[in-house]
Design a protein around this motif. Structure first.
Motif, PDB file in Angstrom:
ATOM      1  N   ARG A  99      10.368  37.499  -8.119  1.00  0.00           N
ATOM      2  CA  ARG A  99       9.043  37.259  -7.566  1.00  0.00           C
ATOM      3  C   ARG A  99       8.408  36.093  -8.317  1.00  0.00           C
ATOM      4  NH1 ARG A  99       7.765  41.318  -3.558  1.00  0.00           N
ATOM      5  NH2 ARG A  99       5.770  40.290  -3.580  1.00  0.00           N
ATOM      6  N   SER A 100       7.392  35.516  -7.732  1.00  0.00           N
ATOM      7  CA  SER A 100       6.714  34.363  -8.312  1.00  0.00           C
ATOM      8  C   SER A 100       6.044  34.727  -9.635  1.00  0.00           C
ATOM      9  CB  SER A 100       5.665  33.854  -7.326  1.00  0.00           C
ATOM     10  OG  SER A 100       4.849  32.890  -7.933  1.00  0.00           O
ATOM     11  N   SER A 101       6.014  33.768 -10.526  1.00  0.00           N
ATOM     12  CA  SER A 101       5.325  33.982 -11.804  1.00  0.00           C
ATOM     13  C   SER A 101       3.813  33.971 -11.637  1.00  0.00           C
ATOM     14  CB  SER A 101       5.735  32.907 -12.806  1.00  0.00           C
ATOM     15  OG  SER A 101       7.091  33.067 -13.143  1.00  0.00           O
ATOM     16  N   ALA A 102       3.326  33.621 -10.468  1.00  0.00           N
ATOM     17  CA  ALA A 102       1.888  33.640 -10.202  1.00  0.00           C
ATOM     18  C   ALA A 102       1.336  35.064 -10.243  1.00  0.00           C
ATOM     19  CB  ALA A 102       1.588  33.002  -8.852  1.00  0.00           C
ATOM     20  N   TRP A 103       2.196  36.065 -10.166  1.00  0.00           N
ATOM     21  CA  TRP A 103       1.753  37.459 -10.273  1.00  0.00           C
ATOM     22  C   TRP A 103       1.127  37.742 -11.626  1.00  0.00           C
ATOM     23  CZ3 TRP A 103       0.857  40.793  -6.585  1.00  0.00           C
ATOM     24  CH2 TRP A 103       1.481  40.635  -5.370  1.00  0.00           C
ATOM     25  N   TYR A 104       1.466  36.954 -12.648  1.00  0.00           N
ATOM     26  CA  TYR A 104       0.873  37.146 -13.970  1.00  0.00           C
ATOM     27  C   TYR A 104      -0.613  36.816 -13.990  1.00  0.00           C
ATOM     28  CZ  TYR A 104       5.560  37.702 -15.902  1.00  0.00           C
ATOM     29  OH  TYR A 104       6.821  38.156 -16.181  1.00  0.00           O
ATOM     30  N   LEU A 105      -1.066  36.013 -13.036  1.00  0.00           N
ATOM     31  CA  LEU A 105      -2.482  35.665 -12.989  1.00  0.00           C
ATOM     32  C   LEU A 105      -3.366  36.870 -12.658  1.00  0.00           C
ATOM     33  CD1 LEU A 105      -2.407  32.215 -11.168  1.00  0.00           C
ATOM     34  CD2 LEU A 105      -2.861  32.674 -13.577  1.00  0.00           C
ATOM     35  N   LEU A 106      -2.849  37.799 -11.883  1.00  0.00           N
ATOM     36  CA  LEU A 106      -3.638  38.959 -11.493  1.00  0.00           C
ATOM     37  C   LEU A 106      -4.080  39.779 -12.711  1.00  0.00           C
ATOM     38  CD1 LEU A 106      -4.808  40.259  -8.963  1.00  0.00           C
ATOM     39  CD2 LEU A 106      -2.733  41.614  -8.796  1.00  0.00           C
ATOM     40  N   PRO A 107      -3.183  40.190 -13.612  1.00  0.00           N
ATOM     41  CA  PRO A 107      -3.664  40.931 -14.787  1.00  0.00           C
ATOM     42  C   PRO A 107      -4.434  40.060 -15.777  1.00  0.00           C
ATOM     43  CG  PRO A 107      -1.295  40.656 -14.906  1.00  0.00           C
ATOM     44  CD  PRO A 107      -1.725  40.172 -13.553  1.00  0.00           C
ATOM     45  N   ILE A 108      -4.138  38.763 -15.828  1.00  0.00           N
ATOM     46  CA  ILE A 108      -4.874  37.888 -16.745  1.00  0.00           C
ATOM     47  C   ILE A 108      -6.325  37.767 -16.301  1.00  0.00           C
ATOM     48  CG2 ILE A 108      -5.116  35.486 -17.506  1.00  0.00           C
ATOM     49  CD1 ILE A 108      -2.037  35.377 -17.585  1.00  0.00           C
ATOM     50  N   LEU A 109      -6.549  37.644 -15.012  1.00  0.00           N
ATOM     51  CA  LEU A 109      -7.906  37.452 -14.507  1.00  0.00           C
ATOM     52  C   LEU A 109      -8.680  38.744 -14.307  1.00  0.00           C
ATOM     53  CD1 LEU A 109      -7.210  34.600 -11.929  1.00  0.00           C
ATOM     54  CD2 LEU A 109      -8.148  34.403 -14.233  1.00  0.00           C
ATOM     55  N   SER A 110      -7.987  39.852 -14.047  1.00  0.00           N
ATOM     56  CA  SER A 110      -8.729  41.086 -13.763  1.00  0.00           C
ATOM     57  C   SER A 110      -8.331  42.258 -14.657  1.00  0.00           C
ATOM     58  CB  SER A 110      -8.584  41.449 -12.291  1.00  0.00           C
ATOM     59  OG  SER A 110      -7.235  41.607 -11.946  1.00  0.00           O
ATOM     60  N   GLY A 111      -7.600  42.006 -15.722  1.00  0.00           N
ATOM     61  CA  GLY A 111      -7.325  43.031 -16.717  1.00  0.00           C
ATOM     62  C   GLY A 111      -6.424  44.150 -16.245  1.00  0.00           C
ATOM     63  N   MET A 112      -6.756  45.352 -16.659  1.00  0.00           N
ATOM     64  CA  MET A 112      -5.906  46.508 -16.391  1.00  0.00           C
ATOM     65  C   MET A 112      -5.783  46.801 -14.900  1.00  0.00           C
ATOM     66  SD  MET A 112      -4.059  48.527 -17.975  1.00  0.00           S
ATOM     67  CE  MET A 112      -2.990  49.691 -17.200  1.00  0.00           C
ATOM     68  N   VAL A 113      -6.864  46.637 -14.158  1.00  0.00           N
ATOM     69  CA  VAL A 113      -6.817  46.893 -12.712  1.00  0.00           C
ATOM     70  C   VAL A 113      -5.817  45.948 -12.046  1.00  0.00           C
ATOM     71  CG1 VAL A 113      -8.169  46.848 -10.593  1.00  0.00           C
ATOM     72  CG2 VAL A 113      -9.165  47.780 -12.663  1.00  0.00           C
TER      73      VAL A 113
END
Length: 75
Positions: free
Chosen positions: A8-22
């Motif tokens: 999967r794309s490494s862009a998925w890492y942005l989701l926890p970086i920007l919105s934390g645990m959720v």
């Protein structure tokens, strides 16, 4: 049950970086079957971001001066 791993794309890492645990939990639930290693890493990043946020809030709260006890306000 074993699922074939597809990257999967490494862009998925942005989701926890920007919105934390959720964001970490959301990313984990979405990509866990396709890329379990990246899903687990997203969950860990979400935990780390949550811990950083808590520490940051404690530091900020401890540096705010207290209210002067002689400061009386009638509301």
């Amino acid at each position: 049950m074993s699922y074939p791993e597809k990257p999967r794309s490494s862009a998925w890492y942005l989701l926890p970086i920007l919105s934390g645990m959720v964001g970490g939990v959301i990313a984990f639930l979405i990509i866990r079957k396709d890329d379990p290693r990246k899903a687990r890493n997203c969950l860990y990043i979400g935990l780390i971001m949550m811990a950083i946020g808590i520490i940051f809030n404690i530091v900020i709260a401890s540096s705010v001066p207290g209210i002067d006890p002689g400061f009386n306000v009638n509301v």
